[in-house]
Design a protein around this motif. Structure first.
Motif, PDB file in Angstrom:
ATOM      1  N   UNK A 117      35.126 -66.102  -0.925  1.00  0.00           N
ATOM      2  CA  UNK A 117      35.639 -64.972  -0.196  1.00  0.00           C
ATOM      3  C   UNK A 117      34.697 -64.229   0.845  1.00  0.00           C
ATOM      4  N   UNK A 118      33.232 -63.965   0.370  1.00  0.00           N
ATOM      5  CA  UNK A 118      32.520 -63.600   1.164  1.00  0.00           C
ATOM      6  C   UNK A 118      32.269 -64.122   2.187  1.00  0.00           C
ATOM      7  N   UNK A 119      32.390 -65.411   2.369  1.00  0.00           N
ATOM      8  CA  UNK A 119      32.097 -66.358   3.742  1.00  0.00           C
ATOM      9  C   UNK A 119      33.286 -66.395   4.602  1.00  0.00           C
ATOM     10  N   UNK A 168      34.035 -50.356   8.338  1.00  0.00           N
ATOM     11  CA  UNK A 168      32.813 -50.320   7.583  1.00  0.00           C
ATOM     12  C   UNK A 168      31.968 -49.611   8.544  1.00  0.00           C
ATOM     13  N   UNK A 169      32.203 -49.177   9.771  1.00  0.00           N
ATOM     14  CA  UNK A 169      31.036 -48.776  10.714  1.00  0.00           C
ATOM     15  C   UNK A 169      30.524 -47.321  10.125  1.00  0.00           C
ATOM     16  N   UNK A 170      31.381 -46.520   9.638  1.00  0.00           N
ATOM     17  CA  UNK A 170      30.549 -45.091   9.277  1.00  0.00           C
ATOM     18  C   UNK A 170      29.780 -45.357   8.026  1.00  0.00           C
ATOM     19  N   UNK A 173      27.551 -49.205   9.173  1.00  0.00           N
ATOM     20  CA  UNK A 173      27.356 -49.739  10.595  1.00  0.00           C
ATOM     21  C   UNK A 173      27.510 -51.047  10.825  1.00  0.00           C
ATOM     22  N   UNK A 174      26.646 -51.887  11.212  1.00  0.00           N
ATOM     23  CA  UNK A 174      27.335 -53.189  11.771  1.00  0.00           C
ATOM     24  C   UNK A 174      26.804 -54.181  10.778  1.00  0.00           C
ATOM     25  N   UNK A 175      26.446 -53.818   9.483  1.00  0.00           N
ATOM     26  CA  UNK A 175      26.257 -54.767   8.445  1.00  0.00           C
ATOM     27  C   UNK A 175      27.542 -55.055   7.673  1.00  0.00           C
ATOM     28  N   UNK A 176      28.209 -55.891   8.400  1.00  0.00           N
ATOM     29  CA  UNK A 176      29.391 -56.457   7.542  1.00  0.00           C
ATOM     30  C   UNK A 176      29.283 -57.312   6.177  1.00  0.00           C
ATOM     31  N   UNK A 177      28.034 -57.878   6.154  1.00  0.00           N
ATOM     32  CA  UNK A 177      27.669 -58.389   4.786  1.00  0.00           C
ATOM     33  C   UNK A 177      27.529 -57.599   3.686  1.00  0.00           C
ATOM     34  N   UNK A 178      26.939 -56.186   4.035  1.00  0.00           N
ATOM     35  CA  UNK A 178      26.394 -55.421   2.815  1.00  0.00           C
ATOM     36  C   UNK A 178      28.025 -54.794   2.568  1.00  0.00           C
ATOM     37  N   UNK A 183      32.225 -54.174  -1.502  1.00  0.00           N
ATOM     38  CA  UNK A 183      33.430 -54.292  -1.905  1.00  0.00           C
ATOM     39  C   UNK A 183      33.860 -55.140  -3.181  1.00  0.00           C
ATOM     40  N   UNK A 184      33.190 -56.271  -3.423  1.00  0.00           N
ATOM     41  CA  UNK A 184      33.103 -57.183  -4.506  1.00  0.00           C
ATOM     42  C   UNK A 184      32.394 -56.516  -5.807  1.00  0.00           C
ATOM     43  N   UNK A 185      31.297 -55.956  -5.578  1.00  0.00           N
ATOM     44  CA  UNK A 185      30.468 -55.532  -6.534  1.00  0.00           C
ATOM     45  C   UNK A 185      31.140 -53.997  -7.400  1.00  0.00           C
ATOM     46  N   UNK A 186      31.764 -53.295  -6.156  1.00  0.00           N
ATOM     47  CA  UNK A 186      32.040 -51.815  -6.900  1.00  0.00           C
ATOM     48  C   UNK A 186      33.469 -51.305  -6.508  1.00  0.00           C
TER      49      UNK A 186
END
Length: 198
Positions: A117-119, A168-170, A173-178, A183-186
């Motif tokens: 899913x993350x990939x 997710x930008x707000x 920012x540009x860190x889509x993996x974070x 999302x998956x963790x919390x």
């Protein structure tokens, strides 16, 4: 009959302790999602499609290149409502019961599902969505560009993550993996996924 914007299933600030600010929902729900609803209503006004269900509009317009604008707005209305329901305060972690058993059976393990899913979410180029779907009895991970969704392909959606940058930008920012990890963790609403599995 006009299409309406479903209410958020939580308050704008409910996910602040879990990585998503109220400002995100003010823009994402209050402006982006609302604009899709407003645009869809304008596009179908006075047409036969105005009397169909949102799901029917998506399936009809996906097959007709002259209705691309209708499809894009209708699908985004549906996708966003589905996404809001995929989130909940203090969500994430691991599912239980039949859903957990099905994930283990079809992916080999929950960790393998998370990895797939993350990939999918990380590698969707540009705007789009990552999905957990029930494809004729087998759980699979898929990704779709822009407004496209499993419904258009005759598949059953169980979970989605919006990977359009405005999602997710707000917060990230540009860190889509974070954003994906958070999302998956919390945030995942496993109860909603289990309901969809049926």
């Amino acid at each position: 009959m006009a299409f309406t914007q479903a209410p958020l299933p939580f308050d704008f600030n409910a996910l602040e302790p879990y990585g998503m600010k109220a400002e995100t929902f003010e823009y994402h729900y209050g402006k982006h999602h609302k604009a899709y609803v407003d645009n869809l209503n304008k596009l179908v006004e006075g047409k036969d499609l105005a009397d169909k269900s949102l799901e029917e509009v998506i399936q009809i317009s996906f097959k007709d290149p002259s209705l691309t604008g209708v499809f894009n707005n209708a699908a985004q209305v549906w996708n966003h409502t589905f996404f809001w329901n995929s989130l909940k305060p203090a969500g994430g972690g691991t599912p239980s019961g039949d859903l957990a058993a099905k994930i283990n059976k079809d992916f080999g393990s929950f960790d393998k599902f998370k990895e797939e899913f993350s990939n999918a979410a990380a590698t969707q180029f540009g705007s789009g969505w990552a999905w957990l779907i029930d494809d004729h009895g087998t759980l699979k991970v898929t990704k779709t560009p822009n407004a496209e969704n499993p419904l258009a392909h005759g598949q059953k959606a169980l979970l989605t993550l919006d990977v359009w940058e405005h999602a997710y930008y707000i917060d990230f920012r540009n860190a889509r993996p974070a954003f994906i990890k958070n999302f998956l963790d919390q945030l995942v609403n496993w109860d909603f996924v289990a309901e969809n599995l049926g």
